[in-house]
Design an enzyme around this catalytic site. Structure first.
Site, PDB file in Angstrom:
ATOM      1  N   GLU A 196       0.890   3.915   1.771  1.00 16.82           N
ATOM      2  CA  GLU A 196       1.324   4.369   3.095  1.00 16.82           C
ATOM      3  C   GLU A 196       2.470   3.491   3.603  1.00 16.82           C
ATOM      4  OE1 GLU A 196      -1.674   3.682   1.961  1.00 16.82           O
ATOM      5  OE2 GLU A 196      -3.241   4.874   2.905  1.00 16.82           O
ATOM      6  N   CYS A 253      -6.734   2.737   4.253  1.00 12.73           N
ATOM      7  CA  CYS A 253      -7.535   1.557   4.589  1.00 12.73           C
ATOM      8  C   CYS A 253      -7.208   1.108   6.016  1.00 12.73           C
ATOM      9  CB  CYS A 253      -7.261   0.436   3.589  1.00 12.73           C
ATOM     10  SG  CYS A 253      -5.650  -0.342   3.783  1.00 12.73           S
ATOM     11  N   HIS A 301       0.856  -1.188   0.000  1.00 10.55           N
ATOM     12  CA  HIS A 301       0.000   0.000   0.000  1.00 10.55           C
ATOM     13  C   HIS A 301       0.897   1.245   0.000  1.00 10.55           C
ATOM     14  CE1 HIS A 301      -3.751  -2.229   1.595  1.00 10.55           C
ATOM     15  NE2 HIS A 301      -2.823  -3.141   1.327  1.00 10.55           N
ATOM     16  N   CYS A 318      -3.641  -0.108   6.597  1.00 13.57           N
ATOM     17  CA  CYS A 318      -2.608   0.928   6.705  1.00 13.57           C
ATOM     18  C   CYS A 318      -2.674   1.656   8.045  1.00 13.57           C
ATOM     19  CB  CYS A 318      -2.727   1.929   5.564  1.00 13.57           C
ATOM     20  SG  CYS A 318      -2.146   1.219   4.021  1.00 13.57           S
TER      21      CYS A 318
HETATM   22 ZN   LIG Z   1      -3.915   0.652   2.722  1.00 15.30          ZN
END
Ligand SMILES: [Zn+2]
Length: 287
Positions: free
Chosen positions: A95, A120, A93, A123
């Site tokens: 992040e 999300c 992801h 994360c």
């Molecule tokens: Zn994420």
């Protein structure tokens, strides 16, 4: 928000490629002065540029993240990286990519992370492992949030009795007797592995001599952990190399004897590299 013109954008992209996703403090200062904006406005203005480093063949959803580190004054890009024909759980992801980038490249105290979309749950959990989780500010298109606001009633490292934190861990003093580079040995010592104890890191060398590193970053919720191979491939992507086109000379993975858990997942994500993606795999014994 500050607006970045096309010429400046090209310059930032080239600079980012050369520094593997890092916007050095000098450039941060130059840009805030040129755009007459503060650091946080610059972070947000850079998001569309960070998102250009995303490789999202599955979702076509391009996420950018930009971290600011108070100690170095640098900014660190992150972008999502998806792997074709592999389990969705293996993706990196944006992040995670930004935090990994900051960690690999020597950031000390992450104070803010700007993201072009809401993080999300996965994360939010990954950020909860940071040494600065309690003070981190998350800048979203909808406003500014603390992690506590985005992750109430959290489960974190302390629930597993872990007093360490990602970004704050110093190198383990272990002898590594393997025929690998000193740089890779140091990356192994810096892995954040409070749960499995598998000190593990990866090195990827391109045919033009450029070298990339990745480290294992574990998480108290286990699933959000970032594998060393995903970590190094994310670094490659932030240098502007696509997995399908990168000319890879060799990839090396190191693990700790008795705690190995990374070989299968490393081989899985390496299938996305073009050409010979065979893995040099080493295991070392801690004394
Ligand atoms: Zn994420």
């Amino acid at each position: 928000m500050a607006l970045i013109d096309d010429k400046t954008e090209l310059f930032i992209i080239e600079s980012c490629k050369q520094s593997h996703g890092v916007i050095k403090a000098d450039l941060v200062n130059q840009l805030t002065s040129q755009l007459n904006c503060d650091v946080e406005s610059l972070q947000q203005a850079l998001l569309p540029i960070a998102a250009k480093f995303a490789q999202a063949p599955i979702s076509s959803f391009y996420v950018g993240a930009v971290i600011f580190d108070k100690i170095t004054g640098n900014m660190y890009f992150g972008a999502n990286l998806e792997f074709k024909h592999q389990a969705l759980s293996l993706v990196v992801h944006a992040e995670q990519a930004a935090i990994n980038n900051a960690w690999i490249n020597g950031a000390k105290e992450i104070t803010t992370i700007a993201i072009n979309a809401a993080p999300c749950g996965f994360c939010r959990q990954f950020m909860n492992e940071l040494s600065t989780a309690g003070t981190l500010e998350i800048l979203l298109p909808t406003g500014r949030y603390s992690l506590e606001e985005l992750l109430p009633c959290d489960f974190g490292p302390k629930d597993l009795g872990n007093q360490e934190a990602l970004m704050a861990k110093s190198a383990e003093q272990v002898e590594i007797s393997l025929p690998i580079s000193e740089q890779l040995k140091e990356q192994v010592r810096l892995a954040y592995v409070p749960y499995s104890k598998n000190m593990s890191a990866a090195e990827l060398v391109l045919t033009d001599g450029r070298v990339f590193y990745g480290r294992y970053a574990e998480n108290a919720a286990y699933s959000p952990s970032l594998s060393p191979m995903s970590s190094v491939l994310s670094q490659l992507a932030l240098a502007g190399e696509t997995l399908a086109d990168a000319k890879v000379e060799r990839v090396t993975l190191v693990e700790t004897k008795g705690c190995e858990n990374q070989k299968a997942v490393a081989e899985a994500v390496l299938t996305n590299l073009n050409g010979d993606s065979s893995l040099l795999h080493h295991v070392f014994e801690t004394k």
